[in-house]
Design an enzyme around this catalytic site. Structure first.
Site, PDB file in Angstrom:
ATOM      1  N   LYS A 262    -111.867   7.435  68.603  1.00 58.96           N
ATOM      2  CA  LYS A 262    -110.880   6.472  68.105  1.00 58.96           C
ATOM      3  C   LYS A 262    -110.709   6.621  66.599  1.00 58.96           C
ATOM      4  O   LYS A 262    -111.680   6.826  65.860  1.00 58.96           O
ATOM      5  CB  LYS A 262    -111.336   5.049  68.447  1.00 58.96           C
TER       6      LYS A 262
ATOM      7  N   SER B 152    -107.576  -2.677  71.537  1.00 64.06           N
ATOM      8  CA  SER B 152    -106.877  -1.771  70.643  1.00 64.06           C
ATOM      9  C   SER B 152    -107.180  -0.292  70.873  1.00 64.06           C
ATOM     10  O   SER B 152    -106.474   0.575  70.361  1.00 64.06           O
ATOM     11  CB  SER B 152    -107.236  -2.123  69.192  1.00 64.06           C
TER      12      SER B 152
ATOM     13  N   SER C 211    -111.644  -4.815  72.734  1.00 61.18           N
ATOM     14  CA  SER C 211    -110.834  -3.623  72.479  1.00 61.18           C
ATOM     15  C   SER C 211    -111.294  -2.355  73.168  1.00 61.18           C
ATOM     16  O   SER C 211    -110.604  -1.341  73.122  1.00 61.18           O
ATOM     17  CB  SER C 211    -110.731  -3.377  70.970  1.00 61.18           C
TER      18      SER C 211
END
Length: 380
Positions: free
Chosen positions: A24, A100, A124
């Site tokens: 990420k 997210s 997330s």
């Protein structure tokens, strides 16, 4: 694909058949900027060194294939991103991929990689994993290093893992957490005790979770979590305050997406009284979960109360905040939590089944998940 922000091939001890993993873009990879999928950070200098979790993966023989896309600044749950693109939901491209850590979940679900790292401040990892039909693990708060991860200061955020099967989740955890015990995570969990909190969720999701537990034949009992409803807004208040402290300086950059700009401006108004109340709820809810887990090995409940909405509905303004009502509380309390995809009768879409364990007993969470996974496979 918009699952990736940047694609590359990074390896140190990898063999030709090494497992692949995406990282990420809130986690530092040396030589690449950490932009958190935001135009406001697009000109950031490349990271000088790998975050420890990245270095440990490389040392363990993983091949890193790129930086994964995400909801801008990790501050949202739709992952609609006008700057970096919206990752595809592998279950249904018309639906939001969740946030997210959307790019991480998307890349795993689309089989672009074997695994991915994400971060989980208010759901997330678990939200996009549930949306995209893959497994996502949020470890116990503080167990996995967050050095080299944005935002730098947090009382909620955890680096977590995505994969399509539990064996790979365990392999990732063995790499990024030196204390993780693989044998304990792979042990027989059939005699463990399950507590089933009463929560609000769509009938088809509650039935999918209940059916998976029943098939696995765990000893189970229903429980009440009195403070869970209050833990949701308490966690949101803390996230708002901590995100404003980390990224509030970007409000005047003119380079933020409109949704992030609005959320940051609202977050700036978080009151001290709200945070004081949130900390009281944190203590009460944590104590309550700990007490329930004295007589049960794990909690099992839906990951999300409903299926993800469409991108069209999200763009039209449909609220998604309730998506995290069953996951955000366990960021507040710090307990390890994992989401596992389970079948819903009458549709190809999968629901998320969430498993929550005692603090520090991430391996038990994995063992229960692996048991349910094996049971589901035998009934497929």
């Amino acid at each position: 694909m918009s699952a990736f922000l940047q694609e590359f091939d990074l390896a140190s001890h990898a063999t030709d058949d090494a497992p692949t993993i995406a990282i990420k873009d809130s986690i530092d990879v040396a030589g690449y900027p950490t932009t958190a999928a935001s135009e406001a950070l697009a000109d950031s200098a490349p990271a000088l060194r790998h975050a420890p979790v990245v270095q440990r993966l490389l040392d363990a023989g993983w091949r890193i294939t790129g930086k994964a896309n995400m909801h801008e600044l990790a501050f949202g749950m739709t992952s609609i991103n006008e700057f970096s693109g919206t990752p595809v939901n592998p279950q249904d491209p018309a639906r939001i991929p969740g946030g997210s850590s959307s790019g991480s979940a998307s890349a795993v679900g689309l089989r672009l990689v074997d695994a991915a790292l994400g971060t989980d401040t208010g759901g997330s990892v678990r939200c996009p994993a549930a949306c995209c039909g893959v497994i996502g693990l949020k470890p116990t708060f503080g167990r996995v290093s967050r050095e080299g991860v944005a935002p730098r200061q947090t009382s909620l955020d955890c680096v977590g893992a995505f994969a399509r099967d539990m064996n790979t989740i365990i392999d990732v955890m063995l790499a990024i957490d030196p204390s993780f015990q693989g044998g304990h995570a792979r042990r027989d969990a059939t005699r463990l005790r399950v507590a089933l909190p009463e929560v609000e969720a769509a009938d088809e999701i509650r039935h999918a979770v209940a059916a998976a537990v029943a098939r696995s034949r765990f000893a189970s009992r229903g429980v009440q979590l009195e403070f869970m409803r209050d833990a949701f807004p308490a966690g949101l208040a803390i996230i708002n305050a901590e995100t404003w402290r980390a990224f509030g300086h970007l409000v005047d950059s003119g380079k933020l997406g409109l949704d992030i700009l609005a959320r940051l401006r609202a977050a700036a108004n978080t009151q001290v009284s709200e945070l004081d109340a949130a900390e009281r709820i944190r203590r009460d809810f944590t104590d309550e979960v700990d007490h329930v887990l004295e007589d049960a090995d794990v909690l099992v409940l839906p990951t999300m109360p409903s299926l993800p909405i469409t991108i069209e509905a999200a763009r039209a303004g449909t609220s998604v905040i309730a998506m995290s009502s069953l996951i955000r509380p366990f960021n507040l309390s710090g307990h390890p939590a994992l989401t596992l995809p389970v079948p819903i009768e009458g549709t190809s879409l999968k629901a998320g089944l969430q498993i929550v364990g005692r603090k520090g007993e991430d391996e038990t969470v994995c063992a229960v998940a692996a048991c349910i996974e094996a049971t589901l496979a035998s009934h497929a």
